[in-house]
Scaffold this active site. Structure first.
Site, short mmCIF file in Angstrom:
data_model
loop_
_atom_site.label_atom_id
_atom_site.label_comp_id
_atom_site.label_asym_id
_atom_site.label_seq_id
_atom_site.Cartn_x
_atom_site.Cartn_y
_atom_site.Cartn_z
N PRO A 11 0.79 -1.23 0.00
CA PRO A 11 0.00 0.00 0.00
C PRO A 11 0.82 1.28 0.00
CG PRO A 11 -0.12 -1.12 2.12
CD PRO A 11 0.53 -2.07 1.18
N ASN A 12 0.31 2.23 -0.72
CA ASN A 12 0.82 3.61 -0.81
C ASN A 12 2.10 3.75 -1.62
OD1 ASN A 12 -1.27 4.78 0.84
ND2 ASN A 12 -0.33 3.68 2.54
N ARG A 19 5.24 12.19 -2.89
CA ARG A 19 5.14 12.68 -1.50
C ARG A 19 6.39 12.24 -0.75
NH1 ARG A 19 -0.61 12.56 -1.23
NH2 ARG A 19 -1.07 14.16 -2.78
N TYR A 24 11.54 8.75 0.97
CA TYR A 24 11.47 7.75 -0.10
C TYR A 24 12.13 8.17 -1.42
CZ TYR A 24 8.09 5.70 3.11
OH TYR A 24 7.49 5.16 4.22
N ASN A 75 8.06 -5.72 -1.48
CA ASN A 75 8.04 -4.63 -0.50
C ASN A 75 6.60 -4.53 -0.01
OD1 ASN A 75 8.00 -2.33 1.00
ND2 ASN A 75 9.06 -1.04 -0.49
N ALA A 78 3.37 -1.08 4.52
CA ALA A 78 2.90 -1.12 5.91
C ALA A 78 2.44 -2.52 6.34
CB ALA A 78 1.77 -0.11 6.10
N GLU A 99 12.92 -9.58 0.71
CA GLU A 99 12.11 -8.46 1.22
C GLU A 99 12.90 -7.17 1.01
OE1 GLU A 99 11.20 -9.14 5.33
OE2 GLU A 99 10.54 -7.08 5.67
N HIS A 101 12.87 -2.84 1.55
CA HIS A 101 12.29 -1.57 2.04
C HIS A 101 13.18 -0.45 1.55
CE1 HIS A 101 9.49 -3.76 4.40
NE2 HIS A 101 10.49 -4.51 4.82
N ARG A 108 13.59 4.25 11.95
CA ARG A 108 12.31 4.96 12.02
C ARG A 108 11.52 4.57 13.28
NH1 ARG A 108 9.54 4.64 6.29
NH2 ARG A 108 8.29 6.31 7.26
N ASP A 260 -15.77 -10.60 -28.56
CA ASP A 260 -15.71 -10.04 -29.92
C ASP A 260 -15.94 -8.53 -29.90
OD1 ASP A 260 -15.19 -12.38 -31.31
OD2 ASP A 260 -17.31 -12.92 -31.41
N GLY A 284 -24.14 -5.71 -42.53
CA GLY A 284 -24.15 -7.04 -41.92
C GLY A 284 -24.71 -7.02 -40.52
N ALA A 285 -25.61 -7.98 -40.27
CA ALA A 285 -26.22 -8.07 -38.94
C ALA A 285 -26.16 -9.51 -38.45
CB ALA A 285 -27.67 -7.58 -38.99
N GLY A 286 -25.12 -10.23 -38.86
CA GLY A 286 -24.94 -11.62 -38.41
C GLY A 286 -24.38 -11.65 -36.99
N ALA A 288 -21.26 -11.69 -35.86
CA ALA A 288 -20.23 -10.68 -35.63
C ALA A 288 -20.86 -9.30 -35.67
CB ALA A 288 -19.14 -10.80 -36.68
N TYR A 380 -9.77 -10.39 -41.40
CA TYR A 380 -8.31 -10.26 -41.38
C TYR A 380 -7.62 -11.25 -42.31
CZ TYR A 380 -8.06 -14.17 -38.06
OH TYR A 380 -8.17 -15.40 -37.43
N GLY A 401 -9.05 -5.64 -39.91
CA GLY A 401 -9.65 -6.48 -38.86
C GLY A 401 -8.64 -7.16 -37.95
O1 CA2 Z 1 10.63 1.81 3.25
C1 CA2 Z 1 9.80 1.08 2.73
O2 CA2 Z 1 9.92 0.65 1.59
C2 CA2 Z 1 8.49 0.79 3.44
O3 CA2 Z 1 8.09 -0.53 3.14
C3 CA2 Z 1 7.48 1.78 2.91
C4 CA2 Z 1 6.13 1.73 3.62
C5 CA2 Z 1 6.31 1.77 5.12
O4 CA2 Z 1 5.06 1.56 5.72
C6 CA2 Z 1 7.29 0.74 5.61
O5 CA2 Z 1 7.45 0.89 6.99
C7 CA2 Z 1 8.62 0.89 4.95
C8 CA2 Z 1 5.24 2.89 3.20
C9 CA2 Z 1 5.07 3.02 1.75
C10 CA2 Z 1 4.41 4.32 1.47
O6 CA2 Z 1 5.06 4.94 0.42
C11 CA2 Z 1 4.95 6.29 0.26
C12 CA2 Z 1 5.71 6.85 -0.72
C13 CA2 Z 1 5.68 8.20 -0.94
C14 CA2 Z 1 4.84 8.99 -0.16
C15 CA2 Z 1 4.06 8.41 0.82
C16 CA2 Z 1 4.09 7.04 1.03
#
Ligand code: CA2
Length: 436
Positions: A11-12, A19, A24, A75, A78, A99, A101, A108, A260, A284-286, A288, A380, A401
């Site tokens: 996620p994110n 951001r 990041y 990755n 969260a 894995e 990150h 952190r 199709d 044509g209205a078959g 296809a 085609y 086609g």
């Molecule tokens: O450092 C990493 O790759 C994390 O997996 C990123 C996760 C965080 O929850 C992990 O603790 C460490 C968050 C990803 C969110 O990514 C963003 C990127 C740009 C702006 C905001 C969020």
């Protein structure tokens, strides 16, 4: 066959580069993907690069990878710190998992110091920025090579039922894409003509395919309508069109779809994206024809006039369309009326078989064409029909086609396997098969 690695993002991570650059960095996820593709390519690995914000989706992808990948770089974002479910999915994989990150999670907040998923990982990279991804892929390549054994490939058996289908390019398209996706993918032609069977054999053939473990069937002429009573359920599109060209066989069920119309719509959007679409004449209205008309109205053609030698057929297709798209958007004309209706038309779509290698010729008098009329085909074989040749010579915008054939296969592949095919690769492959 290249081993495939899945690079999965939680996620994110779609916000990457947009951001929090202090944590990041400035690279976007698309930049990371490009770098991963480059690294994987150099190492002779295929790659699936994906991101999701949903835990279930990540888990489903891990399950998918179990059956077709040689390793995972993940990755989990969260979910790293919360998800026993992601850990369980990864623990069920028999190949190496790394894995990654981007940030140094140990520098952190406390809650980021613990990772549930590390238990299933052969190694962890964190705090290397986005560079951690290609490094993980390099390491994964080593781990895969040292295992020596090729990954187990998922197997898909599918086929096409129809009459006179020996020249079809669909098997080649599916099988090539299946191989590129790391699958054992076999596409059989079940040709009623060469088997000396009539359309009444359809029920037995479907039963046999089901018993032999087929994942699905494409259905073509003359069975697209007669297959319907043999199915357990229909997609909304197939029900609306009263025609099925794709049957998914799963868990004892037979689900009918129509790809199709999607094939024509996608080809049209790509090939004639900017043409006027106030009024279009369709010949044509078959089987296809009804799918193409549905696609045309879906693609924003405001008014469609359908012409067919069989007026009843044209009327019944038009009635179905009128119920879905509105009375004012569809009308019917007879062949002698074409000259009058085409005068106000922006475009012409041919869905009759006239122009096919088997039925050469023009589906309407050449004198009715004019340079400001766009012309689309669904045939085609040959790729350049007499209609397209004549229209091009006049300076008309045209669409062959080929794209429709490819995109109906793209969608069928997705339905059969649950895997997203690479449409560009399928288009390219189709182009290499065109010999005329
Ligand atoms: O450092 C990493 O790759 C994390 O997996 C990123 C996760 C965080 O929850 C992990 O603790 C460490 C968050 C990803 C969110 O990514 C963003 C990127 C740009 C702006 C905001 C969020």
């Amino acid at each position: 066959m290249n081993p495939i690695v899945y690079v999965l993002n939680g996620p994110n991570l779609n916000l990457l580069g947009k951001r929090e650059p202090k944590i990041y960095g400035h690279e976007t996820l698309a930049d990371v993907e490009a770098e991963c593709r480059r690294t994987a390519g150099e190492l002779g690995l295929g790659i699936e690069f994906r991101q999701t914000n949903a835990e279930f989706q990540l888990i489903d992808w891990i399950h998918e990878a179990r059956e077709r990948a040689a390793g995972i770089v993940i990755n989990p974002a969260a979910f790293t710190h919360t998800s026993v479910a992601v850990l369980d999915a990864l623990s069920a994989c028999e190949f190496p998992i790394l894995e990654v990150h981007i940030s140094n999670i140990h520098q952190r907040e406390e809650f980021r110091h613990h990772s549930f998923v590390s238990r299933a990982a052969a190694g962890v990279i964190c705090g290397f920025g986005t560079q951690g991804y290609p490094l993980a892929i390099q390491r994964l390549a080593r781990l895969i090579a040292s295992r020596g054994t090729p990954p187990i490939q998922r197997t898909f058996l599918v086929g096409l039922i129809g009459a006179g289908i020996q020249a079809s390019r669909t098997p080649g398209m599916h099988e090539r894409e299946g191989a590129a996706q790391g699958l054992r993918y076999v596409y059989k032609l079940i040709d009623l003509e060469t088997l000396g069977l009539g359309a009444d054999a359809l029920a037995d053939l479907i039963k046999a395919a089901e018993r032999m473990g087929f994942a699905g069937l494409n259905i073509t002429h003359p069975c697209k309508q007669s297959v319907i009573p043999l199915l357990s359920d229909l997609s909304d599109d197939a029900r609306a069109l009263g025609a099925v060209n794709t049957v998914v066989l799963k868990d004892g069920k037979r689900i009918g779809h129509n790809t199709d119309w999607f094939g024509f719509a996608e080809n049209f959007k790509r090939g004639l994206p900017d043409v006027r679409r106030d009024h279009v004449v369709q010949l044509g209205a078959g089987g296809a024809g009804s799918a193409v008309a549905h696609a045309a109205l879906t693609c924003g053609i405001k008014r469609l006039t359908i012409v067919d030698v069989a007026t009843d057929r044209a009327k019944s297709v038009a009635d179905g369309l009128a119920a879905r798209f509105g009375r004012d958007r569809v009308s019917v004309a007879t062949p002698p009326e074409v000259a009058a209706v085409i005068i106000t038309a922006d475009g012409l779509i041919n869905t009759t078989p006239i122009g096919m290698a088997k039925y050469p010729g023009l589906p309407l008098p050449a004198g009715l064409l004019r340079p400001d009329l766009w012309v689309a085909e669904i045939i085609y074989f040959p790729m350049e029909t007499e209609l397209l040749r004549t229209a091009r010579a006049l300076g008309c915008r045209t669409l062959d086609g080929g794209g429709m054939a490819v995109f109906q296969a793209v969608e069928a592949f997705r339905l059969f396997t649950g895997i997203n095919p690479d449409a560009e690769r399928m288009l390219q492959h189709f182009a290499t098969m065109s010999t005329d």
